[in-house]
Design a protein around this motif. Structure first.
Motif, mmCIF file in Angstrom:
data_model
loop_
_atom_site.group_PDB
_atom_site.id
_atom_site.type_symbol
_atom_site.label_atom_id
_atom_site.label_comp_id
_atom_site.label_asym_id
_atom_site.label_seq_id
_atom_site.Cartn_x
_atom_site.Cartn_y
_atom_site.Cartn_z
ATOM 1 N N LEU A 1 17.335 10.513 0.463
ATOM 2 C CA LEU A 1 16.559 10.202 1.392
ATOM 3 C C LEU A 1 17.425 10.287 2.845
ATOM 4 O O LEU A 1 16.826 10.442 3.941
ATOM 5 C CB LEU A 1 16.342 8.482 1.234
ATOM 6 C CG LEU A 1 15.648 8.361 0.031
ATOM 7 C CD1 LEU A 1 15.546 6.720 -0.390
ATOM 8 C CD2 LEU A 1 13.878 8.713 0.445
ATOM 9 N N GLY B 1 17.131 4.960 2.687
ATOM 10 C CA GLY B 1 18.255 5.389 1.936
ATOM 11 C C GLY B 1 19.367 4.442 2.280
ATOM 12 O O GLY B 1 20.265 4.574 1.484
ATOM 13 N N GLU C 1 20.010 8.618 -5.270
ATOM 14 C CA GLU C 1 18.741 8.589 -4.409
ATOM 15 C C GLU C 1 19.023 8.379 -2.740
ATOM 16 O O GLU C 1 18.103 9.055 -2.055
ATOM 17 C CB GLU C 1 17.717 7.227 -4.871
ATOM 18 C CG GLU C 1 16.471 7.233 -4.391
ATOM 19 C CD GLU C 1 15.637 5.805 -4.881
ATOM 20 O OE1 GLU C 1 14.609 5.656 -4.509
ATOM 21 O OE2 GLU C 1 16.065 5.623 -6.004
#
Length: 673
Positions: free
Chosen positions: A239, A210, A235
């Protein structure tokens, strides 16, 4: 928001992991934020600590446990010596050396040179063409994600440092704000290729952590590629949700509440998403009981968190409950006396309330802690501004910008000072730079409108006022500016609509103030702004709609005793009682507090004691007296003119009006007798 003991333990452990992981990658601000949040949790009992460690003698905290991903764990073990060297370089601010440990310049040049940089092949010479194309089939170095992030992040920071070094003096002749970070292109190309290779499934790859998504999103945001940046940042927080830097970047990219409502359901549903939503809503100048309750819920979990308490203070500040905001900041300062974050907002509030001793104390405190922090320079600049030492104030705001060119408060407040100094060109440039830093800053848009209005460029001023009103649709001051500008342009119908909206907007703030810690319920019989009422009446008068003009003139006069007649007047477009904006916010209006009016306005913000006699109410009374003369209502005209003589305003004209009314009344009385 109620947490069980087990959930508190999990939250504490997760924040500890976040502190370690962010620290390993030299994300200092995110590390500090997570550590402060961690230490604002209620303390653990001995029994809780014992229950969290099954075998205390061999206990290893998850933050220091080996990486669960075998590929990443092997790479990190192999690179440990290089990683420790690179991190030491980063800590010593030798960013280029840090990046070169893993990504030498020769490697980056060979990887990232575009194909047309190679020697162009001769047409028909297939051998040269093949050699040229193969020279770019260089594979990316095999590095752990932690090491790769550190190297690329060092590149970005190095570029930012060089950008500041190459920039000209603040507001100098060559300071055009066009210097860019030259390393962004390098990092962007590298990460694009890295993600493309992982997406194509070439070879065995480990799960993403991430952080590289966060870095790529940050780089794309700096390149103004907002949509793709937001995608990568979403995103990243999916993560690894505990990197506050990623959430902050998302906040900077979200410019409207509608956009926030679209993004929120796509985020991980945990406490970080809850904090992000509250923080972003405050930054978008939202108010309401729901938002206040959300922040109070967070305070129940993190009772001493300076960040959450600051959100609450800013919520009161944006909703114009300045006394509550001042009290909140005072409590934060008592809890965290060495914390400088957001104290520039606190200094704005003290400026507006004209609390010079407190502002002097705050300026001295900031200077003693760290005089070379942008927040300290802004606080000191506000203090000099309150003393009307505008040149000194500009000097400190420029110093803040030398330390941090993205310091939004300094750009906006420097624009206010240049307005005071009658340097309109410099004021416009300061406001424009503030808008470049943050397009959501309504204060800069409003300042641009005011400056162009001073220059009598009303079309430009109207455009900027409308931008400010769009960002603060429930701020009466914004709509009052729009209405006044339309009035000067001769667009009376549109001006009346804008000013009526200003009255409605003010009622929104006053009636919702009790949601944000005000002293009690707000009386609906609070006065309206007599200046706005007089403007509306004057425009109706120019439109030859005397009945409407008379109604608004009477409302204006009624504000002297608190507007007790408002409830039955029924203002057109508003309906019923509308409250007035009696607080002039320094951040909205340049120099608003220099004459002490803001302090008086703050005291009048609650209650309905009336405005007393003002220039606006006297003008309205004079208009009503002349109207009564035209309608041959000489008794009313005499009464109103006598009141004007008592007020000490327009005395000579009022005496003339009395003489004329009496002279006309005498023949009428003789005829009746």
């Amino acid at each position: 928001m109620v947490f069980t003991a087990k959930e508190f333990l999990q939250l504490r452990e997760t924040l500890q992991i976040a502190v370690v992981k962010c620290s390993e990658r030299c994300l200092y601000q995110s590390t500090k934020w997570a550590a402060e949040l961690l230490n604002s949790l209620p303390p653990l009992s001995v029994a809780d600590i014992a229950s969290s460690q099954n075998t205390p003698g061999t206990y290893v905290h998850p933050a220091f446990a080996p990486n669960n991903d075998p590929i990443e764990a092997a790479l990190e073990a192999k690179e440990l010596g290089q990683y420790l060297l690179a991190k030491s370089f980063f800590d010593c601010k030798e960013f280029d050396r840090c990046a070169a440990v893993f990504l030498p310049e020769s490697l980056l040049a060979g990887l990232l040179a575009p194909p047309n940089d190679a020697s162009s092949p001769v047409p028909g010479d297939k051998g040269k063409a093949t050699a040229s194309s193969s020279s770019h089939e260089v594979t990316l170095p095999v590095l752990s994600q932690k090491s790769l992030f550190l190297a690329l992040y060092a590149k970005v920071i190095s570029g930012e440092k060089r950008k500041d070094e190459e920039s000209e003096m603040i507001m100098g002749p060559q300071d055009l704000g066009t210097i860019t970070n030259k390393q962004l292109l390098v990092v962007s190309r590298f990460l694009k290729r890295w993600f493309d290779e992982r997406g194509s499934g070439a070879g065995e790859s480990s799960a993403s952590q991430g952080f590289l998504e966060y870095l790529y999103g940050m780089v794309l945001a700096k390149e103004k590629n907002d949509e793709e940046a937001l995608s990568y940042l979403k995103e990243s927080v999916q993560l690894f949700p505990w990197n506050w830097g990623a959430w902050l970047e998302m906040t900077n990219l979200i410019s409207r509440v509608e956009q926030l409502n679209i993004v929120t359901p796509k985020l991980p549903q945990n406490i970080m998403s809850f904090i992000f939503h509250a923080h972003t809503a405050v930054n978008l100048y939202q108010q309401g009981q729901d938002l206040a309750m959300s922040i109070n819920d967070l305070i129940s979990v993190f009772p001493t968190s300076s960040f959450i308490l600051t959100c609450k203070a800013l919520l009161n500040y944006h909703s114009k409950d300045l006394m509550a905001a001042e009290q909140d900041f005072s409590n934060i300062l008592a809890l965290h006396p060495h914390r400088l974050d957001a104290l520039d907002h606190y200094s704005n509030i003290l400026y507006v309330l004209n609390l010079r001793p407190k502002l002097a104390f705050l300026a001295h405190l900031c200077s003693s802690i760290d005089k070379f922090r942008p927040e300290s320079c802004v606080v000191i600049g506000n203090y000099y501004s309150l003393l009307s030492s505008h040149e000194k104030a500009v000097q400190y705001f420029r110093r803040a910008l030398t330390l941090d060119r993205s310091c939004l408060s300094a750009w906006t407040l420097m624009g206010h000072e240049y307005v005071e100094l009658k340097n309109t060109h410099a004021a416009i440039e300061s406001y424009r730079r503030a808008v470049d830093v943050n397009r959501r800053d309504y204060r800069a848009w409003y300042g641009l409108g005011q400056t162009y209005e001073v220059l009598e460029m009303h079309a430009y001023a109207l455009w900027y006022y409308k931008k400010a009103a769009g960002l603060r649709p429930w701020d009466g001051k914004m709509w009052q500016a729009v209405g006044s500008c339309l009035q000067k342009m001769g667009r009376d119908r549109d001006g009346i609509k804008a000013l009526k909206r200003a009255l409605l907007a003010d009622s929104y703030y006053d009636t919702s103030a009790s949601s944000f810690g005000s002293t009690g319920p707000v009386d609906r019989m609070t006065q309206m702004d007599p200046e706005v009422l007089l403007q509306i009446a004057s425009m109706y008068d120019r439109l030859e709609e005397e009945d409407e003009a008379k109604a608004y003139m009477e409302l204006c006069v009624a504000q002297e005793d608190g507007g007790a007649a408002n409830a039955e007047a029924g203002v057109g477009g508003g309906g019923g009682t509308i409250l007035g904006d009696s607080v002039a916010i320094h951040a909205d209006s340049p120099g608003a507090g220099s004459d002490g009016e803001a302090g008086e306005g703050a005291e009048r913000a609650v209650g309905n004691e009336g405005t007393g006699v003002t220039v606006a109410t006297s003008k309205a009374r004079m208009w009503l007296a002349k109207y009564s003369m035209r309608m041959e209502d000489y008794e009313t005209a005499t009464r109103l003119a006598t009141e004007l003589c008592q007020d000490g305003v327009e005395v000579e004209e009022a005496k003339a009006l009395i003489r004329e009314a009496r002279s006309r009344m005498e023949p009428v009385n003789m005829m009746e007798s």
